[in-house]
Design a protein around this motif. Sequence first.
Motif, PDB file in Angstrom:
ATOM      1  N   VAL A 158      -5.491   2.962  -7.577  1.00 22.09           N
ATOM      2  CA  VAL A 158      -6.545   1.971  -7.374  1.00 22.09           C
ATOM      3  C   VAL A 158      -6.994   1.517  -8.759  1.00 22.09           C
ATOM      4  O   VAL A 158      -7.522   2.319  -9.540  1.00 22.09           O
ATOM      5  N   LYS A 176       0.876  -1.163   0.000  1.00 23.22           N
ATOM      6  CA  LYS A 176       0.000   0.000   0.000  1.00 23.22           C
ATOM      7  C   LYS A 176       0.922   1.225   0.000  1.00 23.22           C
ATOM      8  O   LYS A 176       2.067   1.116  -0.427  1.00 23.22           O
ATOM      9  N   LYS A 177       0.450   2.360   0.456  1.00 25.27           N
ATOM     10  CA  LYS A 177       1.318   3.543   0.458  1.00 25.27           C
ATOM     11  C   LYS A 177       2.504   3.338   1.386  1.00 25.27           C
ATOM     12  O   LYS A 177       3.628   3.771   1.095  1.00 25.27           O
ATOM     13  N   ARG A 222      -8.161  -2.310  -4.592  1.00 24.12           N
ATOM     14  CA  ARG A 222      -7.004  -2.164  -3.711  1.00 24.12           C
ATOM     15  C   ARG A 222      -6.187  -0.901  -4.020  1.00 24.12           C
ATOM     16  O   ARG A 222      -6.062  -0.504  -5.174  1.00 24.12           O
ATOM     17  N   GLU A 223      -5.606  -0.328  -2.974  1.00 24.12           N
ATOM     18  CA  GLU A 223      -4.612   0.728  -3.146  1.00 24.12           C
ATOM     19  C   GLU A 223      -3.264   0.035  -3.373  1.00 24.12           C
ATOM     20  O   GLU A 223      -2.808  -0.738  -2.534  1.00 24.12           O
ATOM     21  N   THR A 226       0.400   6.128  -5.303  1.00 28.13           N
ATOM     22  CA  THR A 226      -0.303   4.852  -5.366  1.00 28.13           C
ATOM     23  C   THR A 226      -1.460   4.978  -6.352  1.00 28.13           C
ATOM     24  O   THR A 226      -1.760   6.067  -6.842  1.00 28.13           O
TER      25      THR A 226
END
Length: 299
Positions: free
Chosen positions: A271, A190-191, A284-285, A269
Amino acid sequence: MIKRRTPHTLQAWALALVALSAAACHREKPKTPPVATPSVKLSRDRAPLGSPLDITYRFDVAPDAPPFAEDYTVFVGVVDADGELLWTEDHQPPIPTKQWKPGQTIEYTRTIFVPVYPYIGEAAVRMGLYSMATKKRLTLAGQDAGQQAYKVATIQLQPQSDNLFTVFKSGWHPAEAAEHNPNIEWQWTKKQATLAFKNPHKACTFFLELDNPGGVFNESQQVQVTLGDAVLAEIAIAPGQLKLHRIPVSTVQLGSADMAELQITVDKTFVPKDITSGASKDPRELGVRVFHAFIEPTP
């Protein structure tokens, strides 16, 4: 681990007798002179499953070697004590074989991560050269293990539990595998993603292999690796770039706690469902794809 056994049938014996009779009727063909001598040097002779291993390949081209007709592929196979194939590491040498000259030494190093197979014990490394077009193998100088595959090294494979205890703690999506090769796995971050590991209380190296597969960002993603307040690395990942980074970690940076935590932070990021006009339902990120994240204490 289940081993395959070759059945000794009456038909097989009959074919073998025919082959022996035919061989007796014909003179043995002279062997082709070897065009090079292969060898490898491993960064260590004992390696736990899943751990990084540097392999230095070397070819000493024969002084009287004829010009190579094409750019041959280096084939590498690692086999267990019974000769069963564990994994391969075929690749193209950095200098194509058509450019090799008589008497020249070709040497280069590649880093692999030992695949996680249900086998512990001694394994042998076999290698050679073959044509992608005809599958024909070249004659080399060395210990021929059969079919012009030359034994060049042995390594002791150890349990994966011998590695430093590591947990993908937070900020990670479940592992995925490539459709064409299930042995190729990655995890999206993720991030920010956290990797927790047992503190070895000594200097170590953080191996981080990651990429930005492209198609989303035209510019590079910026990745920062931190441990507490210390910035260990700042990495620019260009679209389509897969690279292994070796990041040193000092004893002071590790601190005194029993567990340590690394953070991998991505500046951008995305999606999938938000950028594909409904073609993807993936909510999802996603940050970057991480293929390997491994902590190795300094010997």
